[in-house]
Design an enzyme around this catalytic site. Structure first.
Site, PDB file in Angstrom:
ATOM      1  N   GLU A 330     142.407  96.775  54.615  1.00  0.00           N
ATOM      2  CA  GLU A 330     142.569  95.966  53.403  1.00  0.00           C
ATOM      3  C   GLU A 330     142.028  96.655  52.153  1.00  0.00           C
ATOM      4  O   GLU A 330     142.208  96.186  51.043  1.00  0.00           O
ATOM      5  CB  GLU A 330     141.856  94.617  53.568  1.00  0.00           C
ATOM      6  CG  GLU A 330     142.548  93.640  54.517  1.00  0.00           C
ATOM      7  CD  GLU A 330     142.115  93.812  55.975  1.00  0.00           C
ATOM      8  OE1 GLU A 330     141.631  94.894  56.336  1.00  0.00           O
ATOM      9  OE2 GLU A 330     142.272  92.842  56.756  1.00  0.00           O
ATOM     10  N   TRP A 445     119.442  85.077  61.460  1.00  0.00           N
ATOM     11  CA  TRP A 445     120.495  85.912  62.025  1.00  0.00           C
ATOM     12  C   TRP A 445     119.912  87.146  62.702  1.00  0.00           C
ATOM     13  O   TRP A 445     119.006  87.784  62.175  1.00  0.00           O
ATOM     14  CB  TRP A 445     121.458  86.373  60.913  1.00  0.00           C
ATOM     15  CG  TRP A 445     122.307  85.273  60.342  1.00  0.00           C
ATOM     16  CD1 TRP A 445     122.202  83.942  60.628  1.00  0.00           C
ATOM     17  CD2 TRP A 445     123.359  85.419  59.399  1.00  0.00           C
ATOM     18  NE1 TRP A 445     123.140  83.247  59.916  1.00  0.00           N
ATOM     19  CE2 TRP A 445     123.864  84.120  59.145  1.00  0.00           C
ATOM     20  CE3 TRP A 445     123.950  86.500  58.740  1.00  0.00           C
ATOM     21  CZ2 TRP A 445     124.916  83.879  58.271  1.00  0.00           C
ATOM     22  CZ3 TRP A 445     124.989  86.267  57.866  1.00  0.00           C
ATOM     23  CH2 TRP A 445     125.472  84.962  57.638  1.00  0.00           C
TER      24      TRP A 445
END
Ligand code: ADP
Length: 543
Positions: A330, A445
């Site tokens: 992308e 996380w």
């Protein structure tokens, strides 16, 4: 007040015109699929690209038509890159490493009108041809001698015949720089492959910025070998940036094994090469086993996956600098590189190695930021990690033929990469995970990549994957799944103890499971989704 400078559209044809005019004698060397080495120049490539352009027009290819290529890194593929986009059509590079049904899906979705393919793919074409609904012409990128027999002209056209039967008298047409030029599908680890449609403008700007000394450093002084396939995000743009700068180009064909790559590097005096980590691991192993020294190579660009520490060190022993590149289909694909800054000049070897283990800082034109799950920007302090977003003139705005507004974009125009990273005050970004792979423990996380990097440092471990498994108290806790090297042995306790002192204690996996193999995609990427499915019924030892 408007500026008063000439208006010239940024077109891909300007690159090959420049290479022909000012670097006409510079060599392009390819390992031919028919055997042996093919050698010619940018001047000759430009002439043949014009002949092919005339041939494509003769086949009825018009503006916006998609022309698919199933081909390795070679001179004919290079000519196709320029001829197809030069006639205002779209060069659709197809990844042959995908599964056959994905290839069929991609060709039909793109509505390719012509399909050009290398000799290697004759059996694949024979297999999938009945399912291809839009292709009118099949072109074998070889000579008449290699056409399948019995020869039937309307079945498979011969590339060399097409080129030879057309004149090179052709003026590259001028048109709007926002015209589509190239199409590449993502590998589709989540759902169907999605098409990314590059424009002439985005491709030329990407070639400019990725040539800079702090990016890939492409120059007429260099001899460059893209080992990254030209079906993979335009070979990281090198077929374009090498023309722009008049670099000598070495195209390794289908034989990307260590013996052949080493031989080409030596014989052609390659100064810079680019590819995924596996390639360099292979090459370094080959050198070690055969007591070889890499001589001409000054720099390798490593991207597509993180470069392990041992690779950076081993390359340095050969006098080769490593630059890490982070990018995506992308992003055309270049986003960041790990080039040091002036104030890093006195870093010792260890600190420099740590710097190159980060994915790097943005090249001009690319903006990056990290945000939390609510979309709020996080500090660039090298500690906070969040969802990595990018924007820039060669970043995708919308997937090909996707009607609805892109869910991958934010309302204020940023593209969600699906990567999780930190960014330090110097702008160096470090990938800690893919968004869907991050392990969420007690609201915090944990980076699965950091755990995997540590685990593969254990001498008995060949491959490792960390996944989050549901936990009654912490939401999720990390489980390490490990493949041991052939003949090696290691107990669970020993593997867990290996994390001691290397990370915060609460990051340490709660368990290690040894398996015979891990699931991979057709392109060799670890399939965490499959792995999570495989461990759906897993229960923690103490639970
Ligand atoms: P590529 O074709 O380069 O693999 P894809 O678009 O298929 O590009 O995949 C892009 C993803 O690959 C990125 O979002 C990131 O997760 C991973 N990636 C690319 N470069 C690196 C790198 N240097 N280090 C770690 N991960 C990387």
């Amino acid at each position: 007040m408007r500026g008063q400078m000439m208006e010239q559209p940024l077109l891909i044809s300007s690159l090959i015109r420049h290479a022909e005019a000012y670097h006409g004698d510079t060599a392009i060397v390819s390992r031919a699929l028919e055997g042996g080495i093919h050698r010619y120049t940018w001047g000759e490539a430009a002439v043949r690209a014009r002949q092919l352009a005339n041939a494509l027009l003769g086949l009825g290819v018009g503006p916006g038509d998609r022309v698919g290529t199933l081909a390795w890194n070679g001179y004919r593929h290079l000519e196709a890159y320029y001829a197809i986009s030069g006639v205002e059509a779209v060069c659709h590079t197809i990844n042959p490493r995908l599964f056959a049904e994905q290839i069929v899906y991609i060709i039909n979705h793109a509505e390719d009108r012509v399909l050009m393919f290398d000799l290697t793919f004759l059996p694949l074409i024979a297999q999938i041809r009945p399912q291809l609904t839009t292709v009118r012409h099949f072109v074998l990128m070889s000579d008449r001698e290699h056409l399948p027999r019995p020869v039937s002209n309307d079945e498979v056209l011969c590339y060399e015949d097409l080129v030879a039967s057309h004149s090179d008298s052709f003026e590259w047409p001028a048109f709007d720089e926002d015209t589509a030029a190239g199409l590449c599908y993502t590998s589709g680890t989540t759902g169907s492959p999605k098409g990314v449609l590059y424009s002439h403008r985005s491709t030329v700007l990407h070639a400019l910025a990725s040539s800079l000394p702090d990016s890939l450093h492409v120059s007429a002084e260099s001899c460059i070998m893209p080992v990254v396939p030209m079906f993979h995000v335009n070979g990281w743009g090198l077929p374009y940036s090498c023309a722009m700068n008049g670099a000598k180009l070495v195209l390794p064909g289908a034989k990307m094994d260590a013996v052949n790559l080493f031989e080409l590097i030596e014989s052609e005096e390659v100064t810079m090469a680019a590819g995924v980590p596996t390639i360099w691991l292979m090459l370094l192993q080959h050198c070690e086993q055969n007591h070889l020294r890499i001589r001409s190579l000054k720099r390798v660009i490593v991207g597509g996956a993180a470069a392990p520490e041992s690779m950076i060190e081993q390359l340095a022993e050969h006098g080769v600098e490593l630059r890490q590149l982070w990018g995506m289909t992308e992003l055309s694909p270049c986003g960041t590189t790990s080039t040091p800054k002036f104030h890093h000049r006195d870093l010792d070897r260890e600190a420099m190695c740590r710097l190159h283990m980060r994915q790097g800082r943005p090249i001009y034109g690319v903006d990056i930021r990290i945000v939390d799950d609510g979309g709020l920007p996080l500090p660039h302090d090298g500690k906070a990690f969040g969802n990595l977003q990018v924007r820039g003139p060669w970043v995708l705005a919308q997937y090909f033929r996707q009607e609805a507004a892109s869910p991958a974009h934010t309302a204020d125009g940023w593209f969600n990469t699906g990567d999780v990273s930190t960014i330090d005050p110097d702008g160096y970004m470090k990938i800690t995970d893919r968004t869907k792979d991050v392990i969420k423990s007690g609201g915090e996380w944990i980076s699965s990549i950091d755990l995997e990097n540590i685990m593969v440092g254990h001498p008995a471990v060949a491959e490792a994957a960390a996944i989050g498994i549901e936990h009654p108290k912490w939401d999720e806790r990390p489980l390490m799944v490990v493949v041991l090297k052939p003949g090696a042995a290691a107990a669970r306790e020993e593997l867990l103890a290996f994390f001691g002192g290397k990370i915060a204690k609460w990051w340490t996996p709660d368990d290690v499971v040894i398996v015979n193999e891990l699931p991979h995609t057709a392109t060799g990427k670890l399939q965490k989704m499959r792995l999570r499915e495989m461990f759906r019924d897993y229960r923690w030892p103490q639970a």
